[in-house]
Write an enzyme that holds these catalytic residues in place. Structure first.
Site, mmCIF file in Angstrom:
data_model
loop_
_atom_site.group_PDB
_atom_site.id
_atom_site.type_symbol
_atom_site.label_atom_id
_atom_site.label_comp_id
_atom_site.label_asym_id
_atom_site.label_seq_id
_atom_site.Cartn_x
_atom_site.Cartn_y
_atom_site.Cartn_z
ATOM 1 N N THR A 125 29.341 9.629 -39.959
ATOM 2 C CA THR A 125 28.981 8.367 -39.313
ATOM 3 C C THR A 125 28.298 8.605 -37.967
ATOM 4 O O THR A 125 28.561 9.624 -37.308
ATOM 5 C CB THR A 125 30.259 7.524 -39.111
ATOM 6 O OG1 THR A 125 29.998 6.485 -38.176
ATOM 7 C CG2 THR A 125 31.419 8.355 -38.560
ATOM 8 N N ASP A 126 27.477 7.640 -37.546
ATOM 9 C CA ASP A 126 26.869 7.727 -36.211
ATOM 10 C C ASP A 126 27.922 7.667 -35.101
ATOM 11 O O ASP A 126 27.645 8.044 -33.965
ATOM 12 C CB ASP A 126 25.820 6.619 -36.019
ATOM 13 C CG ASP A 126 26.362 5.203 -36.171
ATOM 14 O OD1 ASP A 126 27.562 5.037 -36.442
ATOM 15 O OD2 ASP A 126 25.559 4.250 -36.016
ATOM 16 N N GLU A 127 29.142 7.196 -35.445
ATOM 17 C CA GLU A 127 30.156 7.014 -34.398
ATOM 18 C C GLU A 127 30.607 8.349 -33.793
ATOM 19 O O GLU A 127 31.175 8.371 -32.700
ATOM 20 C CB GLU A 127 31.349 6.228 -34.943
ATOM 21 C CG GLU A 127 30.890 4.872 -35.463
ATOM 22 C CD GLU A 127 31.994 3.874 -35.753
ATOM 23 O OE1 GLU A 127 33.069 3.969 -35.135
ATOM 24 O OE2 GLU A 127 31.772 2.997 -36.596
ATOM 25 N N TYR A 150 39.382 7.238 -34.918
ATOM 26 C CA TYR A 150 38.573 7.317 -36.153
ATOM 27 C C TYR A 150 37.402 8.279 -35.970
ATOM 28 O O TYR A 150 37.227 9.231 -36.738
ATOM 29 C CB TYR A 150 38.062 5.919 -36.546
ATOM 30 C CG TYR A 150 36.909 5.957 -37.533
ATOM 31 C CD1 TYR A 150 37.092 6.437 -38.826
ATOM 32 C CD2 TYR A 150 35.634 5.512 -37.169
ATOM 33 C CE1 TYR A 150 36.025 6.482 -39.722
ATOM 34 C CE2 TYR A 150 34.569 5.549 -38.063
ATOM 35 C CZ TYR A 150 34.768 6.034 -39.344
ATOM 36 O OH TYR A 150 33.715 6.091 -40.226
ATOM 37 N N LYS A 154 36.486 11.988 -37.668
ATOM 38 C CA LYS A 154 35.260 12.257 -38.424
ATOM 39 C C LYS A 154 34.475 13.416 -37.783
ATOM 40 O O LYS A 154 33.889 14.238 -38.477
ATOM 41 C CB LYS A 154 34.385 11.003 -38.497
ATOM 42 C CG LYS A 154 34.955 9.862 -39.320
ATOM 43 C CD LYS A 154 35.051 10.128 -40.811
ATOM 44 C CE LYS A 154 33.713 10.199 -41.496
ATOM 45 N NZ LYS A 154 33.875 10.332 -42.986
ATOM 46 N N GLY A 275 38.420 0.919 -25.657
ATOM 47 C CA GLY A 275 37.432 2.005 -25.833
ATOM 48 C C GLY A 275 36.229 1.591 -26.660
ATOM 49 O O GLY A 275 35.542 2.446 -27.228
HETATM 50 P P1 NAD Z 1 36.510 2.314 -47.252
HETATM 51 O O1 NAD Z 1 37.646 2.268 -46.304
HETATM 52 O O2 NAD Z 1 35.968 1.035 -47.831
HETATM 53 O O3 NAD Z 1 36.901 3.238 -48.518
HETATM 54 C C1 NAD Z 1 37.575 4.443 -48.388
HETATM 55 C C2 NAD Z 1 38.017 4.895 -49.776
HETATM 56 O O4 NAD Z 1 38.656 6.169 -49.635
HETATM 57 C C3 NAD Z 1 39.033 3.969 -50.446
HETATM 58 O O5 NAD Z 1 38.713 3.793 -51.797
HETATM 59 C C4 NAD Z 1 40.343 4.711 -50.288
HETATM 60 O O6 NAD Z 1 41.296 4.412 -51.310
HETATM 61 C C5 NAD Z 1 39.875 6.159 -50.356
HETATM 62 N N1 NAD Z 1 40.810 7.092 -49.698
HETATM 63 C C6 NAD Z 1 41.380 6.957 -48.461
HETATM 64 N N2 NAD Z 1 42.193 8.003 -48.220
HETATM 65 C C7 NAD Z 1 42.114 8.811 -49.307
HETATM 66 C C8 NAD Z 1 42.709 10.065 -49.645
HETATM 67 N N3 NAD Z 1 43.565 10.686 -48.816
HETATM 68 N N4 NAD Z 1 42.403 10.622 -50.827
HETATM 69 C C9 NAD Z 1 41.538 10.012 -51.690
HETATM 70 N N5 NAD Z 1 40.964 8.827 -51.416
HETATM 71 C C10 NAD Z 1 41.243 8.235 -50.244
HETATM 72 O O7 NAD Z 1 35.368 3.131 -46.515
HETATM 73 P P2 NAD Z 1 33.779 2.965 -46.577
HETATM 74 O O8 NAD Z 1 33.358 1.939 -45.607
HETATM 75 O O9 NAD Z 1 33.355 2.858 -47.990
HETATM 76 O O10 NAD Z 1 33.335 4.386 -45.984
HETATM 77 C C11 NAD Z 1 33.136 5.510 -46.846
HETATM 78 C C12 NAD Z 1 32.725 6.705 -46.011
HETATM 79 O O11 NAD Z 1 31.517 6.407 -45.306
HETATM 80 C C13 NAD Z 1 33.750 7.103 -44.947
HETATM 81 O O12 NAD Z 1 33.817 8.506 -44.899
HETATM 82 C C14 NAD Z 1 33.168 6.539 -43.657
HETATM 83 O O13 NAD Z 1 33.573 7.322 -42.549
HETATM 84 C C15 NAD Z 1 31.681 6.664 -43.918
HETATM 85 N N6 NAD Z 1 30.824 5.692 -43.214
HETATM 86 C C16 NAD Z 1 31.093 4.349 -43.287
HETATM 87 C C17 NAD Z 1 30.241 3.444 -42.656
HETATM 88 C C18 NAD Z 1 30.476 1.955 -42.748
HETATM 89 O O14 NAD Z 1 29.752 1.180 -42.114
HETATM 90 N N7 NAD Z 1 31.443 1.464 -43.546
HETATM 91 C C19 NAD Z 1 29.126 3.906 -41.958
HETATM 92 C C20 NAD Z 1 28.880 5.295 -41.916
HETATM 93 C C21 NAD Z 1 29.741 6.166 -42.564
HETATM 94 P P1 TYD Z 2 33.445 -2.944 -37.467
HETATM 95 O O1 TYD Z 2 32.976 -3.681 -38.673
HETATM 96 O O2 TYD Z 2 34.907 -2.722 -37.298
HETATM 97 O O3 TYD Z 2 32.612 -1.576 -37.427
HETATM 98 P P2 TYD Z 2 32.541 -0.452 -36.257
HETATM 99 O O4 TYD Z 2 33.617 -0.668 -35.271
HETATM 100 O O5 TYD Z 2 32.772 0.782 -37.062
HETATM 101 O O6 TYD Z 2 31.164 -0.570 -35.678
HETATM 102 O O7 TYD Z 2 32.921 -3.710 -36.182
HETATM 103 C C1 TYD Z 2 31.546 -3.964 -35.973
HETATM 104 C C2 TYD Z 2 31.405 -4.590 -34.593
HETATM 105 O O8 TYD Z 2 32.044 -5.878 -34.605
HETATM 106 C C3 TYD Z 2 32.106 -3.795 -33.501
HETATM 107 O O9 TYD Z 2 31.343 -3.886 -32.296
HETATM 108 C C4 TYD Z 2 33.429 -4.516 -33.319
HETATM 109 C C5 TYD Z 2 33.081 -5.962 -33.627
HETATM 110 N N1 TYD Z 2 34.191 -6.760 -34.211
HETATM 111 C C6 TYD Z 2 34.540 -7.986 -33.620
HETATM 112 O O10 TYD Z 2 33.945 -8.430 -32.615
HETATM 113 N N2 TYD Z 2 35.566 -8.689 -34.180
HETATM 114 C C7 TYD Z 2 36.268 -8.244 -35.279
HETATM 115 O O11 TYD Z 2 37.215 -8.933 -35.738
HETATM 116 C C8 TYD Z 2 35.884 -6.984 -35.861
HETATM 117 C C9 TYD Z 2 36.615 -6.442 -37.071
HETATM 118 C C10 TYD Z 2 34.832 -6.291 -35.292
#
Ligand code: NAD
Ligand code: TYD
Length: 336
Positions: A125-127, A150, A154, A275
């Site tokens: 992730t970019d985070e 988190y 990562k 944070g």
């Molecule tokens: P999500 O939380 O929707 O899904 C995570 C999945 O992983 C779930 O199906 C969960 O059951 C499974 N899981 C969790 N712990 C596990 C374990 N110990 N063993 C096996 N499976 C397990 O997450 P997401 O939003 O789909 O993100 C997927 C990946 O992409 C993550 O690695 C996240 O860091 C990365 N990512 C997400 C975003 C975003 O905007 N959501 C952006 C960039 C990168």
């Molecule tokens: P989120 O979807 O949790 O993604 P990330 O923190 O990984 O970027 O949040 C996106 C943005 O929205 C982030 O700046 C936090 C903000 N946010 C709120 O303002 N209210 C909320 O209830 C949530 C879940 C997020």
């Protein structure tokens, strides 16, 4: 190709599984997912009976489960999506983030090494880069400076992935993507949470002033990038994925309220996230130049379609809100 996809029942992993199973009938796709609160078998129901797809209920941090799978299938490649993914949960309870995101990744890396796997893609992730000021963008060379449990977990995983490359020669790639949006996103994340609250005429909890900026990428554009990296990424390289559609949170929230015909009086400014990263922005010129990646979906079109998806799929999110989705596994497979 025999491909291990982990976390394939979550938001992004399930998009990838649906895509890969449908587009690559000659591949075998094994989806290893622990079905935590974020894992939902309904997300992959459309491909569940495909002949090139196998679901395995298990934990990436359990070396016995992982090694047995590698023994059985001798995977050509791994795409690791499995993670604890929500910043707010990491602030409440960091430990499970360390177990899954760090130890789980290392368990997979070690099994891949022991079994001669020829490609390991870590979905990051970019985070991991931290928080930006008003100008500039993260490149792949930007030093990692994570600020939440988190993103720290990562970043640690990314370091281990690179350590397995430099020390043992494992052919790894890392993708670092910006905020994803699209169908099947768990409704704790901003976009589905705000959409669903608006549909219920409930308050929309905006953290702080709501002027934090995120870059939004449609989940299908992210998965297309992962396929390009899986197939053509250079071993040992990081690829940023994003670089488009930077918006302040409030602008996104106002747009979805407008689409739903709901009043801005639903917006409630609440206490800020501790944070809270102010801004993320990515320079994704490397993946564009090297692998020809281009996002296909503009934010306006993608947001409209996504909000409409939550309107049309009330049944999907109501089962999550009520907790009913957690019994799906028992209904499908029995209580084992
Ligand atoms: P999500 O939380 O929707 O899904 C995570 C999945 O992983 C779930 O199906 C969960 O059951 C499974 N899981 C969790 N712990 C596990 C374990 N110990 N063993 C096996 N499976 C397990 O997450 P997401 O939003 O789909 O993100 C997927 C990946 O992409 C993550 O690695 C996240 O860091 C990365 N990512 C997400 C975003 C975003 O905007 N959501 C952006 C960039 C990168
Ligand atoms: P989120 O979807 O949790 O993604 P990330 O923190 O990984 O970027 O949040 C996106 C943005 O929205 C982030 O700046 C936090 C903000 N946010 C709120 O303002 N209210 C909320 O209830 C949530 C879940 C997020």
């Amino acid at each position: 190709m025999k491909l291990l996809v982990t976390g394939g029942c979550g938001f992004i992993g399930s998009e990838y599984v649906r895509r890969r199973v449908t587009r690559n009938p000659g591949d075998l796709i094994v989806n290893l997912d622990a079905l935590t609160y974020a894992g939902n078998l309904e997300n992959v129901a459309s491909v569940a009976s495909a002949p090139n797809y196998i679901f395995v209920h298990g934990d990436i941090a359990d070396a016995n489960v992982v090694n047995r799978l590698f023994e059985e299938y001798r995977f050509d490649a791994v795409v690791n999506f499995a993670a604890e993914s929500h910043v707010d949960r990491s602030i409440e309870n960091p430990q499970v983030f360390l177990r899954t995101n760090i130890l789980g990744t290392q368990t997979l890396l070690h099994a891949a090494l022991n079994h001669g796997t020829s490609r390991f893609v870590q979905v990051s992730t970019d985070e991991v880069y931290g928080s930006l000021g008003p100008e500039g963008a993260f490149t792949e060379e930007t030093p990692l400076s994570p600020r939440s449990p988190y993103s720290a977990s990562k970043a640690a995983a990314d370091h281990l992935v690179m350590a397995y490359h430099h020390t043992y020669g494992l052919p790894v790639c890392i993708t670092r993507c910006s905020n994803n949006y699209g169908p099947y996103q768990f409704p704790e994340k901003m976009l589905p949470l705000m959409t669903i609250n608006a549909l219920k005429d409930a308050p929309l909890p905006v953290y702080g002033d709501g002027m934090q900026r995120r870059e939004w990428l449609h989940v299908s554009d992210h998965c297309a990038a992962i396929d390009l990296v899986l197939e053509g990424g250079r071993p040992g390289e990081v690829y940023n994925v994003g670089g488009v559609n930077e918006r302040p949170n409030l602008e996104v929230i106002r747009a979805l309220l407008k689409q739903l015909g709901k009043p801005e009086t639903l917006i409630r400014h609440v206490k800020d996230r501790p944070g809270h990263d102010r801004r993320y922005a990515l320079d994704a010129s490397k993946i564009r130049k090297e692998l020809g990646w281009e996002p296909a979906i503009s934010f306006d079109d993608g947001l409209r379609a996504t909000v409409q998806w939550y309107v049309d799929n009330r049944d999907w999110w109501e089962k999550i809100v009520s907790g009913e989705y957690r019994t799906y596994y028992e209904r499908m497979y029995g209580n084992r």
